[in-house]
Design an enzyme around this catalytic site. Structure first.
Site, PDB file in Angstrom:
ATOM      1  N   LYS A 226       0.825  -1.204   0.000  1.00 58.10           N
ATOM      2  CA  LYS A 226       0.000   0.000   0.000  1.00 58.10           C
ATOM      3  C   LYS A 226       0.867   1.264   0.000  1.00 58.10           C
ATOM      4  O   LYS A 226       2.039   1.263   0.381  1.00 58.10           O
ATOM      5  CB  LYS A 226      -0.933  -0.003   1.223  1.00 58.10           C
ATOM      6  CG  LYS A 226      -2.040  -1.061   1.154  1.00 58.10           C
ATOM      7  CD  LYS A 226      -3.059  -0.743   0.081  1.00 58.10           C
ATOM      8  CE  LYS A 226      -4.099  -1.841  -0.126  1.00 58.10           C
ATOM      9  NZ  LYS A 226      -5.030  -1.987   0.982  1.00 58.10           N
ATOM     10  N   ARG A 260      -3.794 -10.498   3.984  1.00 63.80           N
ATOM     11  CA  ARG A 260      -4.015 -10.525   2.538  1.00 63.80           C
ATOM     12  C   ARG A 260      -2.791  -9.910   1.866  1.00 63.80           C
ATOM     13  O   ARG A 260      -2.542  -8.702   2.007  1.00 63.80           O
ATOM     14  CB  ARG A 260      -5.287  -9.747   2.199  1.00 63.80           C
ATOM     15  CG  ARG A 260      -5.695  -9.786   0.741  1.00 63.80           C
ATOM     16  CD  ARG A 260      -6.994  -9.017   0.531  1.00 63.80           C
ATOM     17  NE  ARG A 260      -7.440  -9.083  -0.855  1.00 63.80           N
ATOM     18  CZ  ARG A 260      -7.056  -8.243  -1.814  1.00 63.80           C
ATOM     19  NH1 ARG A 260      -6.219  -7.249  -1.521  1.00 63.80           N
ATOM     20  NH2 ARG A 260      -7.503  -8.371  -3.046  1.00 63.80           N
TER      21      ARG A 260
END
Length: 289
Positions: A226, A260
């Site tokens: 991210k 994840r």
């Protein structure tokens, strides 16, 4: 009674499957069957390529394969339901016939979720927290699929406090799930790292993660590659796996259950160290008179 995120629990899933959560961190591999995902778009857009990478993820230690057919990056081009389904259903069908791994479908569309479960998926993973197509909760209830409900800050006015905003949004999502008849033990929550949250908000959400255990439910986290990791490390998306592994270890120690990730192997090692440390901590506590 205080919720213990490390206590063993059984997550009931679709097709009669279950998954143990609590004592050990669980890895969910990201399988993007899309041409435009932010870090690996186009690499696995072909169904055969997606199946191959999914099989390698299992070898590397993934317990769950999360199959998505529409990019969730902020500036991604939307796709219609038919396109999404044409991308993911052949992959889910192939994986269901080739492996015993748990299969998750990453979608907010009720009809896509229904077809995916029919094709062999065990989990419905909704990045809009049931609040874009609430009927997706009815699909989970009717099929018995496990349900992952994610927090998002997109297209809404957020509260100033990151934890208060989690509770405001996710409590509404839990109401939708309850009204649809989803059993509470079939639900896992996701704080939605990166979804309309800046770097400071994401880091605060990591630092205060333990406060989320007041929900009394297991948490999945998706920090992989991210932007906030790039803000800290200065690295481009493709080079953020080491930073991702650091967040995996930290959030495991804070009580996250499922991770994840794009790179399964490096996060498997991070979880192994975190879980070993937790074992040592618990052993020392058990030895005290």
């Amino acid at each position: 009674m205080t919720y213990d995120p490390f206590q063993r629990s059984i997550w009931p899933l679709g097709h009669g499957r279950t998954l143990e959560l609590g004592p050990r961190g669980v890895l969910m591999a990201i399988i993007n069957v899309t041409p435009d995902s932010f870090s690996d778009g186009g690499r696995f857009a072909d169904a055969a390529a997606a199946v191959d990478v999914a099989m390698r993820a299992i070898e590397d230690g993934a317990a769950i394969l999360d199959i998505g057919g529409e990019s969730t990056r902020p500036d991604a081009d939307p796709v219609d339901a038919a396109e999404e389904q044409s991308r993911i259903l052949p992959v889910i069908e192939a994986l269901a016939s080739r492996t015993n791994a748990i299969i998750s479908v990453d979608t907010y569309r009720a009809e896509t979720a229904r077809l995916a479960v029919e094709a062999g998926a065990h989990i419905v993973n909704d990045v809009h927290g049931l609040q874009r197509e609430p009927a997706i909760a009815e699909v989970a209830a009717e099929t018995g699929a496990g349900l992952c409900i994610m927090h998002t800050g997109r297209d809404r006015q957020k509260l100033d406090d990151v934890i208060e905003d989690q509770f405001q949004f996710l409590n509404r999502s839990l109401e939708i799930a309850s009204e649809a008849g989803v059993a509470r033990d079939r639900i896992v929550l996701d704080p939605g790292y990166g979804f309309a949250k800046d770097a400071d908000e994401n880091l605060e959400l990591m630092a205060r993660f333990a406060e989320l255990h007041r929900f009394g439910l297991p948490f999945l986290v998706g920090t992989s590659r991210k932007r906030f990791i790039g803000a800290v490390t200065g690295r481009d998306a493709k080079d953020r796996d080491a930073g991702t592994a650091a967040t995996t270890a930290l959030l495991r120690i804070a009580g996250a259950a499922i991770f994840r990730v794009h790179d399964v192997a490096i996060n498997r090692d991070a979880l192994a160290v975190a879980d070993a440390m937790l074992d040592a901590k618990n052993s020392r506590r058990d030895m005290k008179p």
